[in-house]
Design a protein around this motif. Structure first.
Motif, PDB file in Angstrom:
ATOM      1  N   ASN A   1      -4.533   5.635   9.258  1.00  0.00           N
ATOM      2  CA  ASN A   1      -3.710   6.612   9.983  1.00  0.00           C
ATOM      3  C   ASN A   1      -4.533   7.844  10.344  1.00  0.00           C
ATOM      4  O   ASN A   1      -5.583   8.117   9.767  1.00  0.00           O
ATOM      5  CB  ASN A   1      -2.443   6.975   9.189  1.00  0.00           C
ATOM      6  CG  ASN A   1      -2.733   7.819   7.973  1.00  0.00           C
ATOM      7  OD1 ASN A   1      -3.365   8.864   8.069  1.00  0.00           O
ATOM      8  ND2 ASN A   1      -2.266   7.362   6.815  1.00  0.00           N
ATOM      9  N   GLU A   2      -4.032   8.604  11.306  1.00  0.00           N
ATOM     10  CA  GLU A   2      -4.787   9.726  11.865  1.00  0.00           C
ATOM     11  C   GLU A   2      -5.135  10.779  10.820  1.00  0.00           C
ATOM     12  O   GLU A   2      -6.241  11.334  10.828  1.00  0.00           O
ATOM     13  CB  GLU A   2      -3.982  10.377  13.001  1.00  0.00           C
ATOM     14  CG  GLU A   2      -3.907   9.530  14.246  1.00  0.00           C
ATOM     15  CD  GLU A   2      -3.141  10.223  15.363  1.00  0.00           C
ATOM     16  OE1 GLU A   2      -3.156  11.471  15.400  1.00  0.00           O
ATOM     17  OE2 GLU A   2      -2.537   9.515  16.175  1.00  0.00           O
ATOM     18  N   SER A   3      -4.210  11.081   9.925  1.00  0.00           N
ATOM     19  CA  SER A   3      -4.457  12.114   8.904  1.00  0.00           C
ATOM     20  C   SER A   3      -5.635  11.742   8.017  1.00  0.00           C
ATOM     21  O   SER A   3      -6.492  12.582   7.715  1.00  0.00           O
ATOM     22  CB  SER A   3      -3.215  12.305   8.037  1.00  0.00           C
ATOM     23  OG  SER A   3      -2.120  12.671   8.831  1.00  0.00           O
ATOM     24  N   ALA A   4      -5.670  10.477   7.579  1.00  0.00           N
ATOM     25  CA  ALA A   4      -6.763  10.033   6.705  1.00  0.00           C
ATOM     26  C   ALA A   4      -8.095  10.089   7.437  1.00  0.00           C
ATOM     27  O   ALA A   4      -9.115  10.503   6.874  1.00  0.00           O
ATOM     28  CB  ALA A   4      -6.483   8.623   6.200  1.00  0.00           C
ATOM     29  N   VAL A   5      -8.086   9.681   8.709  1.00  0.00           N
ATOM     30  CA  VAL A   5      -9.331   9.674   9.491  1.00  0.00           C
ATOM     31  C   VAL A   5      -9.836  11.103   9.708  1.00  0.00           C
ATOM     32  O   VAL A   5     -11.040  11.368   9.640  1.00  0.00           O
ATOM     33  CB  VAL A   5      -9.123   8.948  10.842  1.00  0.00           C
ATOM     34  CG1 VAL A   5     -10.346   9.088  11.736  1.00  0.00           C
ATOM     35  CG2 VAL A   5      -8.822   7.474  10.606  1.00  0.00           C
ATOM     36  N   LYS A   6      -8.914  12.065   9.948  1.00  0.00           N
ATOM     37  CA  LYS A   6      -9.316  13.470  10.123  1.00  0.00           C
ATOM     38  C   LYS A   6      -9.847  14.056   8.813  1.00  0.00           C
ATOM     39  O   LYS A   6     -10.806  14.820   8.804  1.00  0.00           O
ATOM     40  CB  LYS A   6      -8.133  14.305  10.619  1.00  0.00           C
ATOM     41  CG  LYS A   6      -7.821  14.097  12.090  1.00  0.00           C
ATOM     42  CD  LYS A   6      -6.618  14.926  12.511  1.00  0.00           C
ATOM     43  CE  LYS A   6      -6.262  14.647  13.965  1.00  0.00           C
ATOM     44  NZ  LYS A   6      -5.021  15.339  14.370  1.00  0.00           N
ATOM     45  N   THR A   7      -9.205  13.707   7.707  1.00  0.00           N
ATOM     46  CA  THR A   7      -9.617  14.233   6.405  1.00  0.00           C
ATOM     47  C   THR A   7     -10.949  13.632   5.955  1.00  0.00           C
ATOM     48  O   THR A   7     -11.788  14.322   5.377  1.00  0.00           O
ATOM     49  CB  THR A   7      -8.536  13.935   5.344  1.00  0.00           C
ATOM     50  OG1 THR A   7      -7.281  14.420   5.817  1.00  0.00           O
ATOM     51  CG2 THR A   7      -8.860  14.601   4.023  1.00  0.00           C
TER      52      THR A   7
ATOM     53  N   GLY B   1      -2.885   0.560   5.870  1.00  0.00           N
ATOM     54  CA  GLY B   1      -2.081   1.607   6.520  1.00  0.00           C
ATOM     55  C   GLY B   1      -2.535   3.009   6.163  1.00  0.00           C
ATOM     56  O   GLY B   1      -2.619   3.896   7.020  1.00  0.00           O
ATOM     57  N   ALA B   2      -2.862   3.227   4.888  1.00  0.00           N
ATOM     58  CA  ALA B   2      -3.236   4.575   4.425  1.00  0.00           C
ATOM     59  C   ALA B   2      -4.567   5.029   5.002  1.00  0.00           C
ATOM     60  O   ALA B   2      -4.738   6.197   5.333  1.00  0.00           O
ATOM     61  CB  ALA B   2      -3.289   4.595   2.901  1.00  0.00           C
ATOM     62  N   LEU B   3      -5.515   4.112   5.123  1.00  0.00           N
ATOM     63  CA  LEU B   3      -6.855   4.502   5.555  1.00  0.00           C
ATOM     64  C   LEU B   3      -7.074   4.402   7.057  1.00  0.00           C
ATOM     65  O   LEU B   3      -8.142   4.753   7.558  1.00  0.00           O
ATOM     66  CB  LEU B   3      -7.908   3.660   4.824  1.00  0.00           C
ATOM     67  CG  LEU B   3      -7.908   3.797   3.297  1.00  0.00           C
ATOM     68  CD1 LEU B   3      -8.956   2.888   2.681  1.00  0.00           C
ATOM     69  CD2 LEU B   3      -8.130   5.250   2.879  1.00  0.00           C
TER      70      LEU B   3
ATOM     71  N   LEU C   1     -14.749  -0.439  11.015  1.00  0.00           N
ATOM     72  CA  LEU C   1     -13.983  -0.223   9.799  1.00  0.00           C
ATOM     73  C   LEU C   1     -12.491  -0.099  10.089  1.00  0.00           C
ATOM     74  O   LEU C   1     -11.649  -0.671   9.392  1.00  0.00           O
ATOM     75  CB  LEU C   1     -14.487   1.029   9.072  1.00  0.00           C
ATOM     76  CG  LEU C   1     -13.803   1.383   7.747  1.00  0.00           C
ATOM     77  CD1 LEU C   1     -13.930   0.230   6.752  1.00  0.00           C
ATOM     78  CD2 LEU C   1     -14.393   2.663   7.179  1.00  0.00           C
ATOM     79  N   GLN C   2     -12.148   0.610  11.159  1.00  0.00           N
ATOM     80  CA  GLN C   2     -10.744   0.761  11.543  1.00  0.00           C
ATOM     81  C   GLN C   2     -10.136  -0.580  11.963  1.00  0.00           C
ATOM     82  O   GLN C   2      -8.973  -0.855  11.686  1.00  0.00           O
ATOM     83  CB  GLN C   2     -10.600   1.796  12.673  1.00  0.00           C
ATOM     84  CG  GLN C   2     -10.783   3.225  12.221  1.00  0.00           C
ATOM     85  CD  GLN C   2      -9.784   3.616  11.150  1.00  0.00           C
ATOM     86  OE1 GLN C   2      -8.586   3.442  11.309  1.00  0.00           O
ATOM     87  NE2 GLN C   2     -10.293   4.130  10.039  1.00  0.00           N
TER      88      GLN C   2
ATOM     89  N   MET D   1      -6.048  -5.675   8.001  1.00  0.00           N
ATOM     90  CA  MET D   1      -5.507  -5.743   6.635  1.00  0.00           C
ATOM     91  C   MET D   1      -4.040  -5.343   6.622  1.00  0.00           C
ATOM     92  O   MET D   1      -3.207  -5.987   5.979  1.00  0.00           O
ATOM     93  CB  MET D   1      -6.302  -4.809   5.706  1.00  0.00           C
ATOM     94  CG  MET D   1      -7.654  -5.314   5.303  1.00  0.00           C
ATOM     95  SD  MET D   1      -8.648  -4.068   4.414  1.00  0.00           S
ATOM     96  CE  MET D   1      -7.573  -3.654   3.055  1.00  0.00           C
ATOM     97  N   SER D   2      -3.718  -4.277   7.345  1.00  0.00           N
ATOM     98  CA  SER D   2      -2.338  -3.796   7.411  1.00  0.00           C
ATOM     99  C   SER D   2      -1.422  -4.839   8.064  1.00  0.00           C
ATOM    100  O   SER D   2      -0.326  -5.109   7.573  1.00  0.00           O
ATOM    101  CB  SER D   2      -2.294  -2.484   8.202  1.00  0.00           C
ATOM    102  OG  SER D   2      -0.995  -1.973   8.236  1.00  0.00           O
ATOM    103  N   PHE D   3      -1.875  -5.439   9.161  1.00  0.00           N
ATOM    104  CA  PHE D   3      -1.084  -6.479   9.830  1.00  0.00           C
ATOM    105  C   PHE D   3      -0.872  -7.679   8.906  1.00  0.00           C
ATOM    106  O   PHE D   3       0.218  -8.252   8.860  1.00  0.00           O
ATOM    107  CB  PHE D   3      -1.761  -6.944  11.124  1.00  0.00           C
ATOM    108  CG  PHE D   3      -1.794  -5.902  12.209  1.00  0.00           C
ATOM    109  CD1 PHE D   3      -0.743  -5.022  12.399  1.00  0.00           C
ATOM    110  CD2 PHE D   3      -2.899  -5.797  13.040  1.00  0.00           C
ATOM    111  CE1 PHE D   3      -0.788  -4.064  13.402  1.00  0.00           C
ATOM    112  CE2 PHE D   3      -2.949  -4.838  14.048  1.00  0.00           C
ATOM    113  CZ  PHE D   3      -1.894  -3.971  14.230  1.00  0.00           C
TER     114      PHE D   3
END
Length: 198
Positions: free
Chosen positions: A34-40, A30-32, A49-50, A56-58
């Motif tokens: 989400n949009e914020s992590a991908v932008k950062t 979930g952390a890796l 990878l996504q 993994m999240s599911f």
């Protein structure tokens, strides 16, 4: 009495042991993804990878979504003295019958949209009941014409019947408890830092 609680504690360890792995899968996925992590971190913006991270999240979420069922099976297996596979099967079947009983009663007798979620409490009751029935009746001898249903085959049958009774009982007693828990949660949420501490 202490010995019984000790056995119950040991039975809890079986379903609890899956939490760390499920938590890591859910948390990292979930952390890796989400949009914020991908932008950062642009290097995360790879389709393959996504896909892996989302899977993994599911996978982690599947454990937490079925927590009550996992607890029921784990407790039944953990408290069974022998033939633990039968206890696990009976636990799973009983939990499904228990939830179906509550759902059916809600559909028949409650206003539309009413829900009852007994969570892990219901799972503990069903798991302990199945373990008790399993330990007492796994060697039962039935009359010859019912001989096929004797022994360990009797456990899922008697456990499912017990689950119907327990489901009906929870349908009657759980709504006020659920309302109290909900109102207590709302009250705690408005207590600021002390609520966070609680």
């Amino acid at each position: 009495m202490f010995k019984k609680f000790s056995r119950l504690g040991q039975a809890f360890m079986l379903p609890i042991s899956i939490f760390p792995v499920a938590g890591l899968l859910l948390g990292l996925g979930g952390a890796l993804s989400n949009e914020s992590a991908v932008k950062t971190y642009p290097f995360l913006d790879q389709a393959w990878l996504q896909t892996i991270l989302k899977v993994m999240s599911f996978a982690g979420n599947a454990v937490f979504a079925n927590l009550a069922l996992i607890f029921t099976i784990g407790i039944a297996v953990g408290l069974a003295t022998a033939d633990k596979g039968t206890a696990g099967l009976a636990g799973g079947v009983s939990f499904l019958v228990y939830t179906a009983t509550i759902s059916g009663l809600l559909e028949l007798f409650s206003p539309k949209g009413t829900t009852i979620d007994t969570g892990v409490v219901g799972a503990i009751v069903i798991g302990c009941t199945v373990a008790y029935l399993h330990n007492h009746y796994r060697k039962i001898q039935l009359p010859q014409f019912l001989g096929f249903f004797g022994g360990s085959r009797f456990i899922p049958i008697i456990s499912a019947l017990a689950a119907i009774v327990i489901g009906a009982l929870f349908y009657l007693i759980w709504p006020p408890i659920q309302d109290w828990l909900r109102s207590a949660g709302k009250s705690i949420a408005h207590m600021g830092a002390f609520g966070t501490f609680l």
